[in-house]
Design an enzyme around this catalytic site. Structure first.
Site, short mmCIF file in Angstrom:
data_model
loop_
_atom_site.label_atom_id
_atom_site.label_comp_id
_atom_site.label_asym_id
_atom_site.label_seq_id
_atom_site.Cartn_x
_atom_site.Cartn_y
_atom_site.Cartn_z
N SER A 144 -43.24 50.33 223.00
CA SER A 144 -43.82 50.97 221.82
C SER A 144 -45.27 51.39 222.08
O SER A 144 -45.53 52.20 222.95
CB SER A 144 -43.67 50.05 220.60
OG SER A 144 -43.85 50.77 219.42
N ASP A 222 -33.38 52.85 215.87
CA ASP A 222 -34.77 52.40 215.76
C ASP A 222 -35.44 53.13 214.59
O ASP A 222 -35.57 54.36 214.60
CB ASP A 222 -35.46 52.76 217.10
CG ASP A 222 -36.93 52.36 217.17
OD1 ASP A 222 -37.59 52.30 216.12
OD2 ASP A 222 -37.40 52.14 218.30
N HIS A 259 -35.67 48.68 217.40
CA HIS A 259 -36.99 48.62 218.06
C HIS A 259 -37.32 47.21 218.56
O HIS A 259 -38.37 47.00 219.14
CB HIS A 259 -38.04 49.05 217.03
CG HIS A 259 -39.34 49.53 217.63
ND1 HIS A 259 -39.47 50.73 218.28
CD2 HIS A 259 -40.58 48.97 217.66
CE1 HIS A 259 -40.71 50.90 218.69
NE2 HIS A 259 -41.42 49.84 218.33
N1 LIG Z 1 -45.44 44.42 210.99
C1 LIG Z 1 -44.84 45.67 211.17
C2 LIG Z 1 -43.89 45.70 212.36
C3 LIG Z 1 -44.62 45.49 213.65
C4 LIG Z 1 -43.70 45.68 214.83
O1 LIG Z 1 -42.54 45.97 214.71
N2 LIG Z 1 -44.27 45.54 216.01
C5 LIG Z 1 -43.49 45.74 217.20
C6 LIG Z 1 -44.14 46.79 218.04
S1 LIG Z 1 -44.25 48.32 217.13
C7 LIG Z 1 -45.08 49.40 218.17
O2 LIG Z 1 -45.98 49.16 218.88
C8 LIG Z 1 -43.36 44.44 217.95
O3 LIG Z 1 -43.19 44.42 219.15
N3 LIG Z 1 -43.39 43.34 217.21
C9 LIG Z 1 -43.40 42.00 217.76
C10 LIG Z 1 -42.08 41.39 218.01
O4 LIG Z 1 -42.07 40.29 218.64
O5 LIG Z 1 -41.03 41.93 217.63
C11 LIG Z 1 -44.15 46.14 209.92
O6 LIG Z 1 -44.51 45.60 208.90
O7 LIG Z 1 -43.32 47.05 209.98
#
Ligand SMILES: N[C@@H](CCC(=O)N[C@@H](CSC=O)C(=O)NCC(=O)O)C(=O)O
Length: 281
Positions: A144, A222, A259
């Protein structure tokens, strides 16, 4: 790395060792910074290549190490893994903790030129110069925002620091999506225009004539892809228009995957093996 490292924790995994260090980072304005490094068992007897993993928005150095399913494959391939953090921590800048997609946890792997952020928000220098001073054989991958980081650090590196780049669900054309627009307007003095030269993978691949080694995976389920934050089709079109064929730039769409780290771990082996081809050549 010149600064003194302090070991925070160490865990044996897949016959290798995952160690977390902290140190005072000059690139991040003197703040304490963490990273994880995984050394495969053969690192005890020989020099091993290193694969840098950049995490996404809201992550730390732990997400990829704990949930990516990379360690076992890296152990078998004899490759070390470096997991940096995603931003400076505790800079104390007004507003930096207001949103999850800007500020803390959202450094976007750039060097800020906005005086408000430029003392601390220098993740580009942190990842490319400060952390890996002694590493000779490097490749880079990420997820991401970290996929954006992997692609742009690879494509913009004048010294060809990395042999290959890959990404899960990367932000491929950040000057044309809400996450990127917000980050670049905040961190860069000249906003989107400044970002196009260095921090947009689609803009960079369009201008790249050298041979490249790039793998991208994304899922059609996603939500961020559906919202137009990732734009992999733009990157693929720019790559093909610039003459990079399927052997140089591979973009794979996977029906129904989202995602999350469930998606990443499903294709983790493919990415480690992709990089092993170049790191061990
Ligand atoms: N808090 C957010 C969602 C944040 C999220 O999905 N972060 C992803 C990366 S998104 C792009 O860079 C991530 O990797 N999260 C950590 C995990 O361990 O899954 C919302 O409220 O939508």
């Amino acid at each position: 790395m010149a600064a003194a490292l302090e070991k925070v924790s160490s865990n044996k995994a897949f016959a290798g060792e995952l160690t977390k260090y902290k140190f005072k980072s000059a690139a991040l304005g003197g703040l304490s910074a963490n990273f994880n490094i995984f050394l495969p068992p053969n690192a005890a007897n020989e020099k091993v290549p290193i694969l840098v993993y950049l995490s996404g928005l809201t992550c730390t150095e732990d997400n990829g190490a704990q949930k990516g399913s990379f360690l076992g494959y890296a152990s078998e391939a004899g490759i070390a893994l470096l997991f940096p953090d995603t931003s400076p921590r505790g800079a104390g800048i007004e507003g930096e903790d207001d949103d999850w997609d800007f500020g803390t946890g959202a450094g976007f792997y750039l060097n800020s030129t906005n005086p408000k952020y430029s003392k601390h928000y220098n993740m580009l220098t942190h990842v490319t110069i400060e952390l890996p001073q002694d590493f000779k054989r490097q490749s880079i991958f990420g997820h991401s925002m970290g996929g954006h980081g992997a692609l742009t650090l690879y494509l913009a590196s004048k010294s060809k620091q990395y042999r290959s780049a890959s990404a899960f669900s990367p932000i491929c054309n950040p000057t044309k999506c809400p996450w990127g627009e917000k980050a670049f307007k905040g961190y860069l003095q000249n906003g989107i225009e400044e970002a196009k030269a260095q921090y947009d993978a689609t803009e960079l691949i369009a201008k790249t004539t050298d041979s490249v080694h790039i793998l991208i995976d994304y899922g059609t389920g996603d939500n961020f892809y559906k919202q137009g934050q990732l734009l992999p089709e733009n990157f693929l079109k720019a790559a093909r228009d610039a003459g990079h064929d399927e052997l140089k730039v591979r973009v794979r769409s996977h029906e129904g995957y989202d995602h999350s780290y469930y998606f990443i771990s499903t294709f983790a082996a493919d990415h480690i093996h992709f990089h092993a081809n170049f790191l061990k050549a």
